[in-house]
Write an enzyme that holds these catalytic residues in place. Structure first.
Site, PDB file in Angstrom:
ATOM      1  N   ASP A  73       4.608 -17.529 -35.688  1.00 11.77           N
ATOM      2  CA  ASP A  73       3.381 -18.293 -35.925  1.00 11.77           C
ATOM      3  C   ASP A  73       2.398 -17.582 -36.859  1.00 11.77           C
ATOM      4  O   ASP A  73       1.191 -17.764 -36.754  1.00 11.77           O
ATOM      5  CB  ASP A  73       2.715 -18.698 -34.602  1.00 11.77           C
ATOM      6  CG  ASP A  73       2.217 -17.508 -33.795  1.00 11.77           C
ATOM      7  OD1 ASP A  73       2.776 -16.409 -33.946  1.00 11.77           O
ATOM      8  OD2 ASP A  73       1.261 -17.683 -33.013  1.00 11.77           O
ATOM      9  N   ASP A 105       3.631 -10.902 -36.293  1.00 13.14           N
ATOM     10  CA  ASP A 105       4.811 -11.711 -36.638  1.00 13.14           C
ATOM     11  C   ASP A 105       5.423 -11.201 -37.941  1.00 13.14           C
ATOM     12  O   ASP A 105       6.651 -11.092 -38.072  1.00 13.14           O
ATOM     13  CB  ASP A 105       4.417 -13.179 -36.824  1.00 13.14           C
ATOM     14  CG  ASP A 105       3.939 -13.826 -35.548  1.00 13.14           C
ATOM     15  OD1 ASP A 105       4.750 -14.414 -34.832  1.00 13.14           O
ATOM     16  OD2 ASP A 105       2.726 -13.725 -35.251  1.00 13.14           O
ATOM     17  N   ASN A 124      -1.109 -18.957 -34.131  1.00 14.95           N
ATOM     18  CA  ASN A 124      -2.213 -18.145 -34.668  1.00 14.95           C
ATOM     19  C   ASN A 124      -2.917 -18.879 -35.811  1.00 14.95           C
ATOM     20  O   ASN A 124      -4.132 -18.836 -35.948  1.00 14.95           O
ATOM     21  CB  ASN A 124      -1.682 -16.823 -35.236  1.00 14.95           C
ATOM     22  CG  ASN A 124      -1.170 -15.864 -34.173  1.00 14.95           C
ATOM     23  OD1 ASN A 124      -1.757 -15.768 -33.095  1.00 14.95           O
ATOM     24  ND2 ASN A 124      -0.085 -15.169 -34.463  1.00 14.95           N
ATOM     25  N   THR A 161       8.462 -15.483 -31.453  1.00 20.52           N
ATOM     26  CA  THR A 161       7.257 -14.657 -31.506  1.00 20.52           C
ATOM     27  C   THR A 161       6.003 -15.527 -31.633  1.00 20.52           C
ATOM     28  O   THR A 161       4.958 -15.036 -32.065  1.00 20.52           O
ATOM     29  CB  THR A 161       7.326 -13.642 -32.674  1.00 20.52           C
ATOM     30  OG1 THR A 161       7.314 -14.366 -33.907  1.00 20.52           O
ATOM     31  CG2 THR A 161       8.581 -12.796 -32.604  1.00 20.52           C
ATOM     32  N   PHE A 212      -1.229 -15.553 -24.891  1.00 19.22           N
ATOM     33  CA  PHE A 212      -1.484 -16.522 -25.960  1.00 19.22           C
ATOM     34  C   PHE A 212      -0.305 -17.475 -26.244  1.00 19.22           C
ATOM     35  O   PHE A 212      -0.501 -18.692 -26.327  1.00 19.22           O
ATOM     36  CB  PHE A 212      -1.870 -15.774 -27.255  1.00 19.22           C
ATOM     37  CG  PHE A 212      -2.102 -16.678 -28.420  1.00 19.22           C
ATOM     38  CD1 PHE A 212      -3.335 -17.275 -28.637  1.00 19.22           C
ATOM     39  CD2 PHE A 212      -1.081 -16.956 -29.335  1.00 19.22           C
ATOM     40  CE1 PHE A 212      -3.555 -18.135 -29.713  1.00 19.22           C
ATOM     41  CE2 PHE A 212      -1.290 -17.801 -30.414  1.00 19.22           C
ATOM     42  CZ  PHE A 212      -2.531 -18.391 -30.606  1.00 19.22           C
ATOM     43  N   ASN A 213       0.899 -16.947 -26.444  1.00 18.99           N
ATOM     44  CA  ASN A 213       2.017 -17.821 -26.847  1.00 18.99           C
ATOM     45  C   ASN A 213       2.349 -18.855 -25.770  1.00 18.99           C
ATOM     46  O   ASN A 213       2.679 -20.005 -26.068  1.00 18.99           O
ATOM     47  CB  ASN A 213       3.274 -17.000 -27.160  1.00 18.99           C
ATOM     48  CG  ASN A 213       3.123 -16.209 -28.440  1.00 18.99           C
ATOM     49  OD1 ASN A 213       2.329 -16.559 -29.314  1.00 18.99           O
ATOM     50  ND2 ASN A 213       3.880 -15.123 -28.549  1.00 18.99           N
ATOM     51  N   HIS A 216       3.108  -6.487 -30.420  1.00 15.45           N
ATOM     52  CA  HIS A 216       3.777  -7.457 -29.524  1.00 15.45           C
ATOM     53  C   HIS A 216       5.115  -7.954 -30.113  1.00 15.45           C
ATOM     54  O   HIS A 216       6.158  -7.845 -29.484  1.00 15.45           O
ATOM     55  CB  HIS A 216       2.910  -8.706 -29.325  1.00 15.45           C
ATOM     56  CG  HIS A 216       1.533  -8.485 -28.819  1.00 15.45           C
ATOM     57  ND1 HIS A 216       1.263  -8.189 -27.508  1.00 15.45           N
ATOM     58  CD2 HIS A 216       0.327  -8.567 -29.439  1.00 15.45           C
ATOM     59  CE1 HIS A 216      -0.052  -8.101 -27.330  1.00 15.45           C
ATOM     60  NE2 HIS A 216      -0.645  -8.321 -28.487  1.00 15.45           N
ATOM     61  N   ASP A 217       5.023  -8.568 -31.290  1.00 22.27           N
ATOM     62  CA  ASP A 217       6.195  -9.282 -31.820  1.00 22.27           C
ATOM     63  C   ASP A 217       7.322  -8.346 -32.284  1.00 22.27           C
ATOM     64  O   ASP A 217       8.500  -8.630 -31.988  1.00 22.27           O
ATOM     65  CB  ASP A 217       5.764 -10.242 -32.944  1.00 22.27           C
ATOM     66  CG  ASP A 217       4.876 -11.368 -32.415  1.00 22.27           C
ATOM     67  OD1 ASP A 217       4.858 -11.599 -31.190  1.00 22.27           O
ATOM     68  OD2 ASP A 217       4.200 -12.036 -33.230  1.00 22.27           O
TER      69      ASP A 217
END
Ligand code: BDR
Ligand code: CA
Length: 303
Positions: free
Chosen positions: A2, A7, A31, A117, A163-164, A233-234
């Site tokens: 995103d 990402d 995002n 992601t 969030f995701n 994170h991703d």
């Protein structure tokens, strides 16, 4: 994906890793809007000279809700307002669902891994529209959720939701319930402080003159300046596939909350000491720890 900063770093890691072959990328609303997410994926594909990897525009909205954005964190352009030039490459004319379905249909049984992601809208829609592709999927790796299995496993969008998952909980529910092997890499591990990029790591990236490092330097700059650190994170979801020896997974049952007054988007892990058939939710292989060596591994691949 995103279209956010992490990402882009995740895609660099994937394209720089000979252990895996990237079949294609779908952009999703998250995002940033889906068009921008596709542009950001194309920027990375172009940077690393991989025009053979298709980028498809996916769904512009979550299944049942209004989109939420993360402009404050990732910038209006998703890449830290870094003013990068527009890519020359264009997204494929195929829809994300068609592109994924074609790739999976021509694959062997259990050959393809789908690493997510961003919000799970594209994948959920595919599983509903083309359930026959399920047999081609080896596993799904989701960066998402907060499971309370470490002290860092609390929400980042709400007190309890990541969030995701929060962005499209209905899609997440479909994916978690799809009966495909599912690995989750949630906030419990991605926000472990030793695994975050800090100023010293940024200085190392900045010193390297490689094109991926120069790109990373640019997109990370505003965040490092503002917060002094950056959470990977991703990339951590991608590395789970490439360097599984750095990861610990434990089996757990999980339910995705879609109707809560305060808890929508929560990934409810049933950690009770009960018999298997008394537990609530779908079986998930949940990441419970990541070796600090992850950061070195990531930085080396960026070089
Ligand atoms: C997730 O949210 C997004 O902002 C990041 O790109 C990552 O995928 C972390 O909660
Ligand atoms: Ca993301």
């Amino acid at each position: 994906m995103d279209g956010g900063i992490d990402d882009a770093l995740a895609l660099i890691l994937a394209l720089r890793s000979p252990e895996i072959e990237v079949a294609g990328i779908t952009a999703v609303s998250g995002n940033v809007p889906v068009e921008q997410a596709a542009i950001n994926a194309l920027r990375v594909v172009e940077l690393l000279e991989r025009p053979d990897v298709w980028v498809a525009e996916g769904l512009a909205r979550p299944l049942a809700r209004d989109p939420i954005r993360a402009f404050n964190f990732h910038g209006r352009d998703g890449l830290g307002d870094s003013n990068l030039p527009q890519p020359k490459l264009r997204p494929t004319a195929k829809t994300a669902l068609n592109a994924m379905s074609e790739t999976l249909t021509s694959a062997k049984k259990h050959e393809v891994t789908i690493i997510c992601t961003g919000p799970l809208t594209n994948l959920a829609s595919l599983l509903i529209e083309s359930p026959h592709v399920k047999s081609r999927i080896e596993e799904i790796v989701v960066m998402g959720g907060a499971y309370g299995i470490t002290k860092y496993g609390v929400g980042n969008e709400t007190p309890v939701a990541e969030f995701n998952i929060y962005s499209d909980p209905e899609a997440a529910k479909i994916v978690f319930e799809a009966e495909i092997r599912l690995k989750t890499v949630g906030l419990d591990v991605t926000t472990i402080p030793q695994l975050e990029l800090v100023k010293r790591d940024y200085a190392r990236i900045k010193k390297s003159r490689g094109k991926a490092s120069m790109f990373a330097t640019r997109i990370l700059e505003t965040n490092i300046r503002a917060h002094g650190r950056f959470t990977l994170h991703d990339p951590m979801a991608v590395a789970a596939k490439i360097r599984p020896s750095l990861y610990k997974f434990s089996d757990c049952r999980v339910t995705v909350e879609t109707k809560g007054e305060y808890t929508t988007g929560m990934t409810v892990a049933d950690r009770r000491d009960l018999k298997e058939d008394q537990l609530q939710g779908r079986p998930v292989m949940m990441c419970s720890d990541v070796d600090p060596g992850f950061k070195r591994f990531f930085l080396d691949r960026l070089n």
